[in-house]
Scaffold this motif. Sequence first.
Motif, mmCIF file in Angstrom:
data_model
loop_
_atom_site.group_PDB
_atom_site.id
_atom_site.type_symbol
_atom_site.label_atom_id
_atom_site.label_comp_id
_atom_site.label_asym_id
_atom_site.label_seq_id
_atom_site.Cartn_x
_atom_site.Cartn_y
_atom_site.Cartn_z
ATOM 1 N N ALA A 54 14.254 -17.105 29.635
ATOM 2 C CA ALA A 54 13.639 -18.433 29.756
ATOM 3 C C ALA A 54 12.462 -18.379 30.722
ATOM 4 O O ALA A 54 11.399 -18.961 30.468
ATOM 5 N N GLN B 222 20.454 -24.309 25.619
ATOM 6 C CA GLN B 222 19.901 -25.391 26.431
ATOM 7 C C GLN B 222 20.110 -25.186 27.933
ATOM 8 O O GLN B 222 19.306 -25.626 28.740
ATOM 9 N N SER C 180 9.175 -19.314 22.230
ATOM 10 C CA SER C 180 9.321 -20.055 23.475
ATOM 11 C C SER C 180 10.780 -20.081 23.884
ATOM 12 O O SER C 180 11.672 -19.729 23.120
ATOM 13 N N SER D 107 12.547 -22.540 24.132
ATOM 14 C CA SER D 107 13.299 -23.607 23.458
ATOM 15 C C SER D 107 14.317 -23.056 22.457
ATOM 16 O O SER D 107 15.259 -23.744 22.092
ATOM 17 N N ALA D 108 14.151 -21.810 22.022
ATOM 18 C CA ALA D 108 15.108 -21.201 21.096
ATOM 19 C C ALA D 108 16.333 -20.632 21.816
ATOM 20 O O ALA D 108 17.281 -20.200 21.181
ATOM 21 N N SER E 212 8.363 -18.671 29.737
ATOM 22 C CA SER E 212 7.676 -19.845 30.283
ATOM 23 C C SER E 212 6.368 -19.469 30.985
ATOM 24 O O SER E 212 5.658 -20.339 31.471
#
Length: 130
Positions: free
Chosen positions: A118, A31, A25, A27-28, A122
């Motif tokens: 990202a 940020q 995902s 999330s890795a 997603s």
Amino acid sequence: MLGVAALSLLAACGEEREPLAQGLSASALPQDADSARGRALVVSRGCLACHAIPTVRGPSSAVGPPLGEIGSQAYLTGLLPNTPANLVRWLMDPPAINPRTAMPNVGLTQTEAQDIAAFLLSQPSAKEDR
């Protein structure tokens, strides 16, 4: 008896299997990787000329693989284990990883590649759409 065995094998082919790339995902990614910026980059950099992405309208193309479920693939370009870091590496310079690829180096910065990664990670899977 042979017919029963053949039917059993055919039934097994349709079984739901866990994705090969577990837990892949966005999330890795760092940020500040932004999937909205990534979506805009996919459009502005012409990715749709070669790739189909289900959540982005554009011309229908099959030059490159469809990117709707990239998070469930085990490998990128058949060479790299599919991780967020490797996806960013690939997006930044595909020919450096696979000189025989048709995908050009479009000059993405690391931040742009992270944003696109990202966005791609997603994407809803076909499993979620059912």
